[in-house]
Every structure is written in structure tokens, then in C-alpha cells.
Enzyme design. Structure first.
Site, PDB file in Angstrom:
ATOM      1  N   HIS A 132       2.013   4.581  -2.872  1.00  0.00           N
ATOM      2  CA  HIS A 132       2.160   6.021  -2.629  1.00  0.00           C
ATOM      3  C   HIS A 132       3.565   6.491  -2.999  1.00  0.00           C
ATOM      4  CE1 HIS A 132      -1.717   6.409  -0.785  1.00  0.00           C
ATOM      5  NE2 HIS A 132      -1.414   5.734   0.311  1.00  0.00           N
ATOM      6  N   HIS A 178       0.841  -1.205   0.000  1.00  0.00           N
ATOM      7  CA  HIS A 178       0.000   0.000   0.000  1.00  0.00           C
ATOM      8  C   HIS A 178       0.878   1.259   0.000  1.00  0.00           C
ATOM      9  CE1 HIS A 178      -3.623   2.387   1.104  1.00  0.00           C
ATOM     10  NE2 HIS A 178      -2.707   3.157   1.683  1.00  0.00           N
ATOM     11  N   GLU A 179       1.830   1.307   0.939  1.00  0.00           N
ATOM     12  CA  GLU A 179       2.691   2.484   1.027  1.00  0.00           C
ATOM     13  C   GLU A 179       3.649   2.569  -0.163  1.00  0.00           C
ATOM     14  OE1 GLU A 179       1.932   4.686   3.042  1.00  0.00           O
ATOM     15  OE2 GLU A 179       0.591   3.497   4.306  1.00  0.00           O
TER      16      GLU A 179
END
Length: 420
Positions: free
Chosen positions: A22, A18-19
Site C-alpha cells: 500500500h 502487505h502494508e
């Protein structure tokens, strides 16, 4: 202990990817990413590569990518500050020593009169009151050094807010998108290892000692009929079996091109609403192909996503109560059950968790990615950004609400697991 390890691996992977979404899109947009963190709280492990510090923190309950411009910078130079300067070969300032100047090979020490480290990148100041002021050009990637810690300056063109709405939107959306992609990859891997279930009335792997195994049925047997009733597909076969718990039924099978009739005494187990249902202990027949696995991964990802959205809709409309939600304890309990059921069930559970994380983060709530995307949408409509202080306050309130929600769902978990 196996459950704890499984949770650490699964949640760690979900948060990491998920990170990572980003981070990759933020870097692609030219945003300075100061830190990539897994977990919250004190740092347990850290290393720096390029501009970014990669850390693992004590509480494994999430993660973050700290982008320049999203939060107030920790160091701000004002008139009267006394700083040391270190220059490069082009006579540009490459390090600004904020304190402990005697510990560094400072080339000049000045008192700041003016400083612009966002746009024009210069410092103006004097060495002592008897000398005039001088202006020094600052490198775009110059470093602050404070308390023996280095932090890169963030010119405006490297800050989150300087990028286009589309670039910022992609950097925020990439996190949840990565969770959907991860679920797809997990499900493709699952189907490559386990095979893709077919809908034909053919037996796959048999459970040792269950009804099918005891009756002498074999993997690959095609069930043509049960009690003379033709079986067209797996769903029809399962329906007939479930409706006859404990009964002795005559199965007409095709094995290697030869038909035969085999008596099978069905087992009995508890089904939905505690009703007895029949079973024979056989999985559907599976086949393997890379193209089929890709198709299976896409279909299952879509199916799980729509099922979760349906559940959320029922929660909003009141068809389900908040007691249906689960928090960390619930996740631990379900992971424990999946781990005991084997690696294949654990993979499917990991895919479900990944999709849940992606959807949860897309909810238009402050402090979540969906809330940030909502603010970007409002900015696009207004033609100008919302006051950062007001937006920060909304996110703070949203974070407090999420913490309250976490307490509620944790209490739900306690009631279901320990008191139910």
C-alpha cells in the site's frame, strides 16, 4: 515460546509486506502517507522519516497505512481561531502553531478570517482589531503544531481522493498483491534450500529407523519394481506402498547402474478416515536449480491459491460449514505444529498464511481491501464518487461484521482445540 516467536515473526512479516505494498504505490501516486503502522492500539515504538511516521502498536492483529484524505483531518482552521505563524526565507508560512504559542518562536499571531489549505494554500487574518487583514501564502508541506505534535497539511493534490481511479486501485490492490509475491519468494527460497521434488521413483532423504532405512535402502536408489510390478513414477510407488501396510515386499532397485532385489517390511500408520496405510519413511528425490525453483514457486503459489478459492466456494455453496474456519487460536495451533515439524514446514505454512491473507483482503466485503476496490468499481461505472459519509458507514458496518465473524471462528477454535 518458540511458537510465540515464530508467530510474531511470520505474522509481522506478512503484515509488514502487505502494508508496504500500500505504502509504495500510494507514495508513487503522490499521496501523502501520514503513518505506516504494524498493529493497532497504543504506540509502542515510533520514528519519522520524511513525511511518514512509522509505528509499532500494542496489538499485533493487523496494520494500516493512513493516507491523507481517507479520514477527516484532525485539525481544521475556522474563522476566529487565533494561531501563531512561522515563516521561511521566502516569506511563506511553514508552521502554524495552533496552541502553546508561547513555547515557539512565533513571528506573527493572527486571528483567522479565511483559510484554504487544500487548493490555493493561503491564510487571511489580522494581528489585532486595529490592523487590517493580511493574506499569507502557505507552503505545500507546511506543518500544524498542536499540543507539541506536528502534522503536515494535506493539499488536495496530495489526498487519496484526488488521484485517478487507476492510481487509487493500484494503491489498494498492492497490499494483497504483495502477499502473493511474498508467498512466491518464500516458496522459491524453500525449494532452493530443500530442493525441488521430482516425480521419478527415486528415493530422497530417508527417515532414520523407518522401513527404508532398516532395509538398507539409500538416498538415490531408483525403485524399478515392487513385487515385480514396474514403477513408472513416485505417485505409483507411493500408491503401492500405502495399499500394503505391514507387508514384506520385494523392491527391485537400481543403485549406481547395478540392479538388486531388497526385501522391505513396510511400516504402518493412520491415513485418511483412520484407515491403516503403509509407509517406508522416504521423501521423494530432489534436485536444485534456480530456474526450477522459480517455476516451483510459481506453480505452488498458483496451486495454493486455487485450493483456497475452492475451499471458499465450498463454504459459500454450503458444502463446508463455518466451523471449518480458523481464527487466531487456530493459527497459533497450526503454527505450533509447523514449528515442531521443522523450518521447512514452517516456511510452507508461512506461504499458505500469506496467500490466505491476500485472498481474505480481496474479498468484496466492507472494511477490507476488496470492499474498497468494489467502491472504486462503482465509482468508475457511475462516473462520480460515492458520498464519503455513506461509504464510511458501510465500512463501519462491515468492520462490525468482521469482528463478529472473528468471535465465531475463535469459538470454533476453542471447541476444536480445548473441547474437541
Amino acid at each position: 515460546m518458540n511458537t510465540v516467536i515464530a508467530i510474531i515473526i511470520i505474522l509481522g512479516a506478512l503484515i509488514f509486506f502487505h502494508e508496504l505494498g500500500h505504502l509504495l504505490l500510494a507514495k508513487r501516486a503522490g499521496i501523502l502517507c501520514r503513518e505506516f503502522a504494524i498493529g493497532f492500539g497504543p504506540k509502542v515504538f515510533a520514528f519519522k522519516k520524511g513525511e511518514t511516521v512509522y509505528t509499532i502498536r500494542l496489538l499485533p492483529l493487523g496494520g494500516f497505512v493512513r493516507m491523507a484524505g481517507e479520514d477527516p483531518e484532525g485539525i481544521e482552521l475556522k474563522a476566529g481561531h487565533r494561531v501563531g505563524l512561522i515563516f521561511n526565507h521566502a516569506n511563506e508560512v511553514e508552521k502554524i502553531i495552533v496552541n502553546h504559542r508561547d513555547k515557539y518562536p512565533v513571528q506573527k499571531t493572527i486571528t483567522i478570517e479565511k483559510a484554504d489549505l487544500e487548493r490555493d494554500l493561503y491564510l487571511t487574518g489580522f494581528e489585532n482589531e486595529d490592523t487590517g487583514s493580511s493574506t499569507y501564502q502557505v507552503k505545500e508541506d507546511a506543518l500544524f503544531v498542536a499540543d507539541h505534535q506536528e502534522m503536515q497539511i494535506a493539499p488536495y493534490n496530495r489526498q487519496f481522493g484526488s488521484k485517478t481511479i487507476m492510481q487509487r486501485t493500484l494503491a489498494i490492490f498492492a497490499g494483497p498483491a504483495m502477499n502473493f509475491l511474498l508467498a512466491f519468494v518464500i516458496l522459491v527460497a524453500f525449494s532452493l534450500m530443500q530442493g525441488i521434488p521430482t516425480n521419478e521413483s527415486r528415493l530422497g532423504t530417508l527417515q532414520e529407523g523407518a522401513a527404508a532405512d532398516k532395509a538398507g535402502l539409500l538416498k538415490g536408489d531408483k525403485i524399478i519394481a515392487v513385487q515385480g510390478e514396474k514403477m513408472d513414477d513416485w505417485k505409483e510407488l507411493v500408491s503401492v506402498i500405502q495399499q500394503n501396510p505391514g507387508e514384506k515386499l520385494m523392491f527391485t532397485i537400481n543403485r549406481g547402474g547395478e540392479e538388486r532385489v531388497v526385501p522391505v517390511t513396510l511400516g504402518t500408520r493412520k491415513g485418511p478416515e483412520d484407515k491403516n496405510e503403509g509407509f517406508i519413511g522416504a521423501h521423494p528425490f530432489t534436485e536444485s536449480s534456480f530456474a526450477g525453483s522459480l517455476q516451483y514457486g510459481a506453480k505452488q503459489t498458483w496451486f495454493m491459491t486455487t485450493a483456497i478459492f475452492t475451499g471458499l466456494g465450498q463454504l459459500v455453496t454450503g458444502q463446508h460449514g463455518i466451523d471449518q474456519l480458523s481464527g487466531p487460536l487456530g493459527i497459533y495451533e497450526y503454527t505450533d505444529q509447523a514449528a515442531k515439524a521443522g523450518v521447512y514446514m514452517l516456511l510452507q505454512w508461512a506461504a499458505i498464511l500469506s496467500i490466505n491473507l491476500g485472498i481474505f483482503n480481496l474479498l468484496p466485503l466492507p472494511a477490507l481491501d476488496g470492499g474498497r476496490l468494489l467502491f472504486l468499481g462503482v465509482e468508475a461505472l457511475r462516473g462520480k464518487p460515492i458520498d464519503p459519509q455513506k461509504e464510511g458507514m458501510v465500512h463501519f458496518i462491515g468492520f462490525a461484521f468482521l469482528m463478529l465473524l472473528m468471535l465465531v471462528v475463535t469459538w470454533n477454535d476453542i471447541q476444536k482445540i480445548f473441547l474437541g
